[in-house]
Design a protein around this motif. Structure first.
Motif, PDB file in Angstrom:
ATOM      1  N   ASP A  73     -49.369  22.251 -38.086  1.00  0.00           N
ATOM      2  CA  ASP A  73     -50.578  22.340 -37.260  1.00  0.00           C
ATOM      3  C   ASP A  73     -51.362  23.625 -37.434  1.00  0.00           C
ATOM      4  OD1 ASP A  73     -48.865  24.047 -35.901  1.00  0.00           O
ATOM      5  OD2 ASP A  73     -48.860  22.912 -34.019  1.00  0.00           O
ATOM      6  N   LEU A  81     -59.735  17.209 -39.678  1.00  0.00           N
ATOM      7  CA  LEU A  81     -59.327  16.034 -38.893  1.00  0.00           C
ATOM      8  C   LEU A  81     -60.367  15.643 -37.853  1.00  0.00           C
ATOM      9  CD1 LEU A  81     -56.874  14.109 -38.377  1.00  0.00           C
ATOM     10  CD2 LEU A  81     -56.127  15.749 -36.636  1.00  0.00           C
ATOM     11  N   TRP A  82     -60.951  16.652 -37.214  1.00  0.00           N
ATOM     12  CA  TRP A  82     -61.855  16.384 -36.094  1.00  0.00           C
ATOM     13  C   TRP A  82     -63.153  15.717 -36.555  1.00  0.00           C
ATOM     14  CZ3 TRP A  82     -57.933  16.996 -33.432  1.00  0.00           C
ATOM     15  CH2 TRP A  82     -57.102  18.111 -33.544  1.00  0.00           C
ATOM     16  N   LEU A  85     -61.913  11.564 -37.354  1.00  0.00           N
ATOM     17  CA  LEU A  85     -61.397  10.662 -36.325  1.00  0.00           C
ATOM     18  C   LEU A  85     -62.439   9.973 -35.444  1.00  0.00           C
ATOM     19  CD1 LEU A  85     -58.181  12.483 -35.031  1.00  0.00           C
ATOM     20  CD2 LEU A  85     -58.413  10.758 -36.827  1.00  0.00           C
ATOM     21  N   VAL A  93     -52.233   8.733 -37.008  1.00  0.00           N
ATOM     22  CA  VAL A  93     -52.001  10.127 -37.379  1.00  0.00           C
ATOM     23  C   VAL A  93     -50.525  10.448 -37.154  1.00  0.00           C
ATOM     24  CG1 VAL A  93     -52.638  12.531 -36.986  1.00  0.00           C
ATOM     25  CG2 VAL A  93     -54.359  10.729 -36.712  1.00  0.00           C
ATOM     26  N   LYS A 104     -52.029  17.949 -30.007  1.00  0.00           N
ATOM     27  CA  LYS A 104     -51.618  16.559 -29.767  1.00  0.00           C
ATOM     28  C   LYS A 104     -52.612  15.846 -28.854  1.00  0.00           C
ATOM     29  CE  LYS A 104     -46.579  17.224 -30.030  1.00  0.00           C
ATOM     30  NZ  LYS A 104     -45.309  17.045 -29.279  1.00  0.00           N
ATOM     31  N   ILE A 107     -55.989  15.118 -30.617  1.00  0.00           N
ATOM     32  CA  ILE A 107     -55.900  13.973 -31.527  1.00  0.00           C
ATOM     33  C   ILE A 107     -55.918  12.672 -30.730  1.00  0.00           C
ATOM     34  CG2 ILE A 107     -54.478  12.779 -33.235  1.00  0.00           C
ATOM     35  CD1 ILE A 107     -53.357  15.547 -34.035  1.00  0.00           C
ATOM     36  N   VAL A 114     -51.014   7.945 -32.423  1.00  0.00           N
ATOM     37  CA  VAL A 114     -50.350   9.185 -32.824  1.00  0.00           C
ATOM     38  C   VAL A 114     -48.849   8.931 -32.880  1.00  0.00           C
ATOM     39  CG1 VAL A 114     -49.993  11.624 -32.319  1.00  0.00           C
ATOM     40  CG2 VAL A 114     -52.155  10.531 -31.690  1.00  0.00           C
TER      41      VAL A 114
END
Length: 247
Positions: A73, A81-82, A85, A93, A104, A107, A114
């Motif tokens: 992370d 990632l942001w 998604l 993920v 967490k 996400i 997740v």
């Protein structure tokens, strides 16, 4: 790329983004991201603009991505990632237990599935997560996973940073896949801060283990990379953004 094309193919790994130099670290163009096949992304780099621009430049169909696996992370492996998604609830993920709670929750806020990985969880056919491994780095504990791709009797290990140590990761994989042989190692190997003697020992062990293809990048470090080039000879591959490695 010509030295990559001679290998028989079952699956293709595409290098979407990699940052390895001190200057790239300074400007936060740092990290790695690999596309495995058409639908699995391993890590999402440190600069979202670079990641997305490279995907367009390399004609990557983002809509086909269904799996995103995050090695750990740190910012340089999750920042893109942001931007991937939003409006993509069809993505799963895969993260390590022990990831920061704030990450967490962020996400999960996108409505995606997740999954906290278990040891040697099969992500999709013949692609496995090692599960959570632990390492201590700069006074903190890092939880990291690597990917293992199986093709016939050959294995490819793909690492984000290899904080737990590439020899340790290799031993963990060997213990799980006792009938297969590790053929390739690809990714960040986190040797950049080691004394030369330590790296000579580690690289010697990799060579003695019979690794037939080594493709270091990101946090491996330029001096360790030079040693690998000398030790592995034709089995050393210098890969760049946009290159494809056929497994």
């Amino acid at each position: 790329m010509s030295n990559l094309s001679k290998f028989s193919a079952k699956m293709r790994v595409r290098i979407i983004a990699t940052g390895s130099s001190s200057f790239e670290h300074f400007i936060r163009r740092w990290g790695v991201s690999f596309l495995i096949g058409d639908d699995l992304l391993f890590d999402t780099f440190g600069d979202p603009d670079v990641l997305l621009n490279n995907m367009r430049k390399f004609n990557i169909d983002i809509a086909k991505i269904k799996y995103i696996v995050l090695s750990h992370d740190d910012w340089d492996h999750i920042s893109g990632l942001w931007y991937l998604l939003p409006n993509r609830k069809d993505i799963t993920v895969y993260i390590c237990p022990g990831f920061q709670q704030g990450i967490k929750k962020r996400i999960a806020s996108f409505g995606v599935r997740v999954v906290e990985v278990e040891p040697f969880m099969e992500i999709k056919e013949d692609i496995f997560s090692t599960g959570k491994m632990e390492a201590s780095c700069a006074g903190r504990v890092i939880f990291e996973q690597a990917l293992v791709i199986k093709f016939l009797k050959n294995l490819t290990i793909i690492t984000g940073c290899a904080h737990p140590g590439i020899i340790n990761i290799m031993d963990i994989v060997k213990d799980r896949f006792q009938k297969e042989k590790i053929f390739s190692i690809l990714g960040g190997l986190h040797l950049k801060d080691n004394p030369r003697g330590v790296n000579l020992e580690i690289i010697g062990k990799l060579h003695e283990a019979g690794i037939r293809r080594i493709i270091p990048m990101h946090c491996t470090g330029k001096y360790a990379t030079r040693i690998m080039c000398d030790v592995f000879g034709y089995n050393f591959i210098k890969a760049r953004e946009g290159d494809s490695i056929e497994l």
